[in-house]
Design a protein around this motif. Structure first.
Motif, PDB file in Angstrom:
ATOM      1  N   MET A   1     -98.890 -28.805   7.163  1.00 50.10           N
ATOM      2  CA  MET A   1     -98.532 -27.666   8.000  1.00 50.10           C
ATOM      3  C   MET A   1     -97.017 -27.621   8.109  1.00 50.10           C
ATOM      4  SD  MET A   1     -99.361 -26.769  12.003  1.00 50.10           S
ATOM      5  CE  MET A   1    -101.083 -26.386  11.740  1.00 50.10           C
TER       6      MET A   1
ATOM      7  N   TYR B   1     -89.309 -22.068  12.706  1.00 51.92           N
ATOM      8  CA  TYR B   1     -88.715 -21.358  13.838  1.00 51.92           C
ATOM      9  C   TYR B   1     -87.470 -20.619  13.371  1.00 51.92           C
ATOM     10  CZ  TYR B   1     -91.444 -24.882  16.405  1.00 51.92           C
ATOM     11  OH  TYR B   1     -92.447 -25.680  16.882  1.00 51.92           O
TER      12      TYR B   1
ATOM     13  N   ALA C   1    -105.384 -23.816  10.807  1.00 54.29           N
ATOM     14  CA  ALA C   1    -105.347 -25.284  10.837  1.00 54.29           C
ATOM     15  C   ALA C   1    -105.454 -25.788   9.404  1.00 54.29           C
ATOM     16  CB  ALA C   1    -106.506 -25.807  11.681  1.00 54.29           C
TER      17      ALA C   1
ATOM     18  N   ARG D   1     -96.191 -15.859  15.483  1.00 52.67           N
ATOM     19  CA  ARG D   1     -96.072 -15.278  16.815  1.00 52.67           C
ATOM     20  C   ARG D   1     -94.597 -15.056  17.132  1.00 52.67           C
ATOM     21  NH1 ARG D   1     -95.186 -17.098  22.184  1.00 52.67           N
ATOM     22  NH2 ARG D   1     -96.141 -15.669  23.665  1.00 52.67           N
TER      23      ARG D   1
ATOM     24  N   ASP E   1     -92.028 -14.767  20.037  1.00 44.45           N
ATOM     25  CA  ASP E   1     -91.949 -15.168  21.440  1.00 44.45           C
ATOM     26  C   ASP E   1     -90.915 -14.297  22.147  1.00 44.45           C
ATOM     27  OD1 ASP E   1     -91.815 -16.382  23.891  1.00 44.45           O
ATOM     28  OD2 ASP E   1     -91.365 -18.385  23.127  1.00 44.45           O
TER      29      ASP E   1
ATOM     30  N   THR F   1     -87.804 -15.966  23.880  1.00 42.75           N
ATOM     31  CA  THR F   1     -86.690 -16.581  23.151  1.00 42.75           C
ATOM     32  C   THR F   1     -86.222 -15.745  21.964  1.00 42.75           C
ATOM     33  OG1 THR F   1     -88.245 -17.751  21.723  1.00 42.75           O
ATOM     34  CG2 THR F   1     -87.512 -18.909  23.714  1.00 42.75           C
TER      35      THR F   1
ATOM     36  N   ARG G   1     -87.532 -15.628  19.266  1.00 45.16           N
ATOM     37  CA  ARG G   1     -87.778 -16.373  18.030  1.00 45.16           C
ATOM     38  C   ARG G   1     -89.161 -16.043  17.503  1.00 45.16           C
ATOM     39  NH1 ARG G   1     -85.664 -20.951  20.678  1.00 45.16           N
ATOM     40  NH2 ARG G   1     -83.503 -21.317  20.050  1.00 45.16           N
TER      41      ARG G   1
ATOM     42  N   VAL H   1     -88.557 -27.399  20.722  1.00 44.69           N
ATOM     43  CA  VAL H   1     -89.342 -28.630  20.797  1.00 44.69           C
ATOM     44  C   VAL H   1     -90.664 -28.408  20.081  1.00 44.69           C
ATOM     45  CG1 VAL H   1     -90.441 -30.328  22.298  1.00 44.69           C
ATOM     46  CG2 VAL H   1     -88.282 -29.238  23.003  1.00 44.69           C
ATOM     47  N   ASP H   2     -90.896 -29.235  19.080  1.00 42.57           N
ATOM     48  CA  ASP H   2     -92.144 -29.201  18.327  1.00 42.57           C
ATOM     49  C   ASP H   2     -92.920 -30.451  18.726  1.00 42.57           C
ATOM     50  OD1 ASP H   2     -93.208 -27.740  15.550  1.00 42.57           O
ATOM     51  OD2 ASP H   2     -93.868 -29.807  15.788  1.00 42.57           O
TER      52      ASP H   2
ATOM     53  N   LYS I   1     -96.525 -32.831  19.425  1.00 43.24           N
ATOM     54  CA  LYS I   1     -97.806 -33.182  18.816  1.00 43.24           C
ATOM     55  C   LYS I   1     -98.523 -34.170  19.723  1.00 43.24           C
ATOM     56  CE  LYS I   1     -94.560 -32.548  15.418  1.00 43.24           C
ATOM     57  NZ  LYS I   1     -93.081 -32.637  15.582  1.00 43.24           N
TER      58      LYS I   1
ATOM     59  N   LYS J   1    -103.775 -28.998  13.793  1.00 45.19           N
ATOM     60  CA  LYS J   1    -103.668 -27.592  14.173  1.00 45.19           C
ATOM     61  C   LYS J   1    -102.712 -27.364  15.333  1.00 45.19           C
ATOM     62  CE  LYS J   1    -107.947 -27.645  16.923  1.00 45.19           C
ATOM     63  NZ  LYS J   1    -109.266 -27.018  17.082  1.00 45.19           N
ATOM     64  N   ALA J   2    -102.178 -26.194  15.377  1.00 40.37           N
ATOM     65  CA  ALA J   2    -101.354 -25.764  16.501  1.00 40.37           C
ATOM     66  C   ALA J   2    -102.250 -25.082  17.523  1.00 40.37           C
ATOM     67  CB  ALA J   2    -100.274 -24.804  16.017  1.00 40.37           C
TER      68      ALA J   2
ATOM     69  N   VAL K   1     -99.630 -21.697  21.139  1.00 40.78           N
ATOM     70  CA  VAL K   1     -98.260 -21.590  20.624  1.00 40.78           C
ATOM     71  C   VAL K   1     -97.398 -20.725  21.554  1.00 40.78           C
ATOM     72  CG1 VAL K   1     -96.828 -20.802  18.687  1.00 40.78           C
ATOM     73  CG2 VAL K   1     -99.021 -21.934  18.254  1.00 40.78           C
ATOM     74  N   GLY K   2     -96.405 -21.334  22.151  1.00 40.69           N
ATOM     75  CA  GLY K   2     -95.477 -20.614  23.014  1.00 40.69           C
ATOM     76  C   GLY K   2     -96.010 -20.294  24.393  1.00 40.69           C
ATOM     77  N   VAL K   3     -97.251 -20.652  24.678  1.00 38.60           N
ATOM     78  CA  VAL K   3     -97.815 -20.303  25.993  1.00 38.60           C
ATOM     79  C   VAL K   3     -98.394 -21.520  26.726  1.00 38.60           C
ATOM     80  CG1 VAL K   3     -98.313 -17.940  25.268  1.00 38.60           C
ATOM     81  CG2 VAL K   3    -100.093 -19.690  25.042  1.00 38.60           C
TER      82      VAL K   3
ATOM     83  N   ILE L   1     -94.683 -25.591  29.599  1.00 37.96           N
ATOM     84  CA  ILE L   1     -93.365 -25.005  29.321  1.00 37.96           C
ATOM     85  C   ILE L   1     -92.539 -24.805  30.596  1.00 37.96           C
ATOM     86  CG2 ILE L   1     -92.177 -22.935  28.448  1.00 37.96           C
ATOM     87  CD1 ILE L   1     -94.352 -22.762  26.265  1.00 37.96           C
TER      88      ILE L   1
ATOM     89  N   SER M   1     -88.126 -22.819  23.006  1.00 36.25           N
ATOM     90  CA  SER M   1     -89.314 -22.637  22.166  1.00 36.25           C
ATOM     91  C   SER M   1     -90.074 -23.949  22.165  1.00 36.25           C
ATOM     92  CB  SER M   1     -88.906 -22.280  20.733  1.00 36.25           C
ATOM     93  OG  SER M   1     -88.376 -20.980  20.688  1.00 36.25           O
TER      94      SER M   1
ATOM     95  N   THR N   1     -93.834 -25.642  20.938  1.00 35.33           N
ATOM     96  CA  THR N   1     -95.102 -25.496  20.225  1.00 35.33           C
ATOM     97  C   THR N   1     -95.886 -26.793  20.299  1.00 35.33           C
ATOM     98  OG1 THR N   1     -94.007 -24.000  18.683  1.00 35.33           O
ATOM     99  CG2 THR N   1     -96.162 -24.820  18.037  1.00 35.33           C
TER     100      THR N   1
ATOM    101  N   HIS O   1     -99.221 -29.119  19.082  1.00 37.55           N
ATOM    102  CA  HIS O   1    -100.146 -29.344  17.971  1.00 37.55           C
ATOM    103  C   HIS O   1    -101.099 -30.475  18.339  1.00 37.55           C
ATOM    104  CE1 HIS O   1     -96.355 -27.809  16.236  1.00 37.55           C
ATOM    105  NE2 HIS O   1     -97.069 -27.284  15.270  1.00 37.55           N
TER     106      HIS O   1
END
Lengths: 344, 344, 344, 344
Positions: free
Chosen positions: A241, A245, A281, A296, A298, A301, A303, B173-174, B176, B200-201, B204-206, B210, B228, B230, B232
């Motif tokens: 994956m 961004y 996924a 998506r 956002d 931001t 982004r 920030v990504d 996991k 899988k994510a 995303v963003g919600v 946050i 931002s 996300t 996973h």
């Protein structure tokens, strides 16, 4: 058409062999392994018992040219550079799954720490991303088959870059791969007890796929693109994956960006765009040649987050190589490749 | 000191119980589960046979106040809001592991889609990140124990934000997480055959964590921070990694930034900074209360990449709750918590 | 030939659909799901996007008979019993993947705790193990497709029983399955965090597949066979291994027993016998219709240990169902089924 | 008491070090690794940062004797034989976690294919299964710490054998282990991509733990016991399950047999017997020193099926070694060892 698989005992070579068993037009007439020449492939891989009857031979260019018209080269980086000139000279078309022919000499030397191919050879090499370069691929004699991370990343980002929708300075790609990407060579980093139930980053900012991605993005963008790129290892065998961004340069909704992706890929059989609100996924493409993309925007931001998944061994290696072979042979890209993902 | 564990059959409650078995000062005198009251905890979890002898009781504030001085509240979001006023009124100190007391009323309503606690209760709540708020935690009566993602992210980013070293507009920030973060409730998203060998994510963003992260960063930065973020899901049970990206506002080397982290955390027993060139993996902190942090400044992009890992159930939940309890009780933060990670 | 897949959203139904995509002669014209009728199959399974275009319909026998000649019935036990009479009456041939038509009425009632099919229907049902019953299968109208454990166990043991080489009183089968065998229904026993990194036994001595195995062995042996049979869950998605133990009644070497197996299966395309000294692993047959068998005679105990592996969803369910459909349609057994295992 | 850990970088050595960190009486004063002498243990295992401050030294008997009174020997088989005489001569008590001192010379030579220890040394060695040999262990100077499979198997079977309840000719043990049992050495069989999502048998009937099990059973039975024993590898890191089958010589119910087990182990703190109808899973003892046992008498076959689980690295290696050390030091067996299992 007769084909040879050079390096058939490595993981990508093994996948080329497996996929070609179901290919109606490409016929494997030679499999090579220098280290295990003389043995049967089924001695190395008993799961192929009854399905493959070929002995492993040494990779001799002239002998292979007598047996095949096209060679899949699934060797570690460095070995391709050494072998390709002889294969071309012997009259074979070559699809190189290693990284040797994807970069400029300078980049290859800097990122792979090895001696690059000659200019003469590099000038013949076409970057084999069929969704964008099918016209150049079809008449070529040497294909540089894209890397696994670059495939997932480029298919995720090129629509944005081509349409000038993002600030390329803002590009960050956070990538995750299953362990099969590390291949068959033993190392502490792929020892079961160390990697199982573990998630780790590796080669942070220095992965050799970075210049490959930047090179293609730069070419499409028309100006130098530099990105932050981090690679992680997921405790699973297959799948990549890329979570990307970027700052949008225009005020676009998720639906509007999705429409651009759908249009870009409308005639590409292996790229599937998710509906708004749905993200792919890695299992959604497992053991298939598909690249699934969701995204998506956002509004908080400005982004866009793009999520692209592939099977690293198929669309990221063996499947894409066969897709390129289909182009080289004048066949539809999907010939022998349109398998449904093995979701479970 | 006698303590109650409210919601002892959920995953975080179970971890609180387990960790307290090795705690020399905190004594579990009551375990509750409204849905399984009357049963023994060992009937639900046979692995505790011989170790726990408590029957599960209903969470009645007055009864609990007669049995304990401090309550760990390990209930789903929403239930905490309902129970905390009674617990406080009955004289118990409360450490809430849910998200109910971490946000403003407006943010809670927006991101959790539930009715927030009253201002009166929220005003008493102290955000329980001991590395930055130990002084406020010690005298408090209600601790909002941080979320798992916020713990990993804030410990990774606060040194940069505090020292004004990054452009907060550039923050990405990504993150996991292992699957145990989703708790004990059954869902298709945590069904073995769907999540195994899959990456899988989600959300995303919600994700509801946050505003918690942004709130603390904003407080330390002195101006609104929006990032931002996300999330996973990794096919493993335990562990969180937050991979954070930010533009540096100054020309700093990896060594220089590492020095700032080391200084920030020099007296914090549970934060460990990696040497230059080394990055932590989630297994490095598994089943422990540590947060390990590595980082690299990329001279190509002037970005810093920070990698922080925790065990989501320990430093991201139960362990941090006990660390807070130690502060509330005037004990050293490490009391009963300094277990070595279970690396294998 | 047009076929319907009844229960297409369950795991075995999903595999039937996937495998039929590559079948040159069988054409899926109807997919059903009573609970999700009206939705597209791709809404439930986005990984099929672009590959399947069928809406899910209710399983109405008359409607299905207008659309297809053959139905794959992939419903939970009990539902097959209710539906099969109507399907047969409407003129459809039926391959039932559930356990409803594999046992006598008495055994079904005792082991499944449900009302069995009528004698009239049961009398039409042929046990669909093609390696032993191909002649009876070909002209049948109702196939009882074997269970996953019985397939692995029977293919492992029938050569010994047929040749009278073992003391059937001594038979012990220790069986292990991946989690997909438990299907799509949510349960604590298939919740990721509980099953991951865990190995457990279940239904010890009371699994409903026991009478199915004993029934076939008894038929071939000519006298009642009773065996010890223990089932275990392996933290992986696909695969079954049956490890079988029996006392030899004659003094035979490993080579001699292997020779008997090779002779028994010499014309069976999906059973592969390992060379002396080699034992199959579940990955050797993953995503394929093969059953691989290895064995060893232990001179210390005069016992033979037989190890048989299958993919529980393929040879243990969907693949075998298609193998049976090929027989019903007068096609070679291997039509559309001879995929190489996906070893990685 | 000061102790040395010889071979501290292997997996069992690492677990000894980890467990001793929480031991109130045993103090690690030396850690050795011949191959990495001079480095810090934390350089090899960064997860121990801040917790361990010892440099790795060579295993010199005289030097170790000056630093410690007791040595845990966690070396590969063969190396123990070479080192033990010097350690004993230097005055150290020794707990050997390898297999070198568990067998007769003849059995060791036959099953390990190595030169056995001398009679003089072997005569001093006591088999360290505390549940049955605590009295002999306490005064000993050399403990042969049991193997992982033997521990699970013997605790499962000894109550039956001691009470003469089974036909020992009928004994079959089907054993399954997590991959950490294979240790830290790299091999194709422990390469992630080959073992993940795979279940396989190995060393069928020839595992070197067979004579160890048979030896103890024979001693307790009073006549030669020979069993069928098959080992399998589970795609998980920790845990062993032994599933044992035997014909009962008397007509006993499950309850009656369970009562005998409960009586046998009533004073053994680390063996837990499950209630009728409940079977243990490997996670029930993960990261703990417990052995959990469940069983069922099958009235259909007059066989008892016993299921025993341990953590192979704890009760099967490092934990049991510390349990033995407690006995050698006159401490309660549970000192520093009574950790709750890490279920998640």
């Amino acid at each position: 058409m007769n084909v040879a698989v050079i390096g058939a005992t490595g993981y990508t070579g093994l996948e080329v062999v497996r996929l070609l068993m179901q290919h109606p037009e490409l016929n494997v007439t030679a499999v090579t392994s220098d280290s295990q020449a003389g043995a049967m492939l089924t001695e190395v891989y008993p799961h192929l018992q009854g399905l493959v009857h070929d002995p492993l031979q040494r990779a001799d260019a002239l002998e292979l040219a007598a047996q095949a018209d096209l060679a899949f080269l699934a060797l570690p980086s460095g070995l391709s550079t050494a072998l390709v000139p002889d294969l071309l000279a012997a009259g074979l078309k070559v699809i190189d799954l290693a990284g040797d022919h994807r970069l400029s000499q300078a980049d290859y030397a800097e990122w792979y720490h090895k001696t690059p191919p000659t200019h003469e050879v590099l000038n013949q090499a076409i970057y084999g991303l069929p969704e964008f370069y099918a016209a150049e691929i079809a008449p070529a004699r040497l294909i540089a088959n894209p890397g696994c991370y670059p495939t997932a990343t480029l298919l995720s980002l090129l629509p944005l870059v081509q349409h000038g929708l993002i600030d390329t300075e803002s590009l960050i790609v956070d990538a995750k791969s299953g362990v099969s990407g590390a291949g068959k060579a033993l190392s502490p980093g792929t020892h079961f007890a160390e990697i199982n139930e573990n998630f780790k980053a590796y080669k942070v900012g220095v992965h050799q796929h970075i210049p490959e991605i930047e090179g293609v993005l730069t070419k499409q963008h028309g100006a130098k693109v530099t990105l932050s790129f981090t690679t992680h290892l997921v405790p699973m065998t297959r799948g990549i994956m890329a979570t990307s961004y970027a700052k949008l340069t225009q005020d676009l909704s998720t639906e509007e960006v999705l429409a651009i992706y759908k249009e870009t890929y409308q005639n590409q059989p292996f790229v599937r765009i998710r509906a708004n609100g749905s993200m792919p996924a890695t299992k959604d493409v497992s053991a298939s040649n598909f690249c699934d993309i969701g995204l998506r925007v956002d509004p908080r931001t400005s982004r866009v987050t793009v999520i692209g998944v592939i099977d690293n061994l198929i669309k990221g290696a063996a499947g894409q190589a066969i897709q390129n072979a289909n182009l080289l042979c004048g066949l539809p890209q999907t010939t022998g490749l349109l398998h449904a993902p093995v979701y479970l």
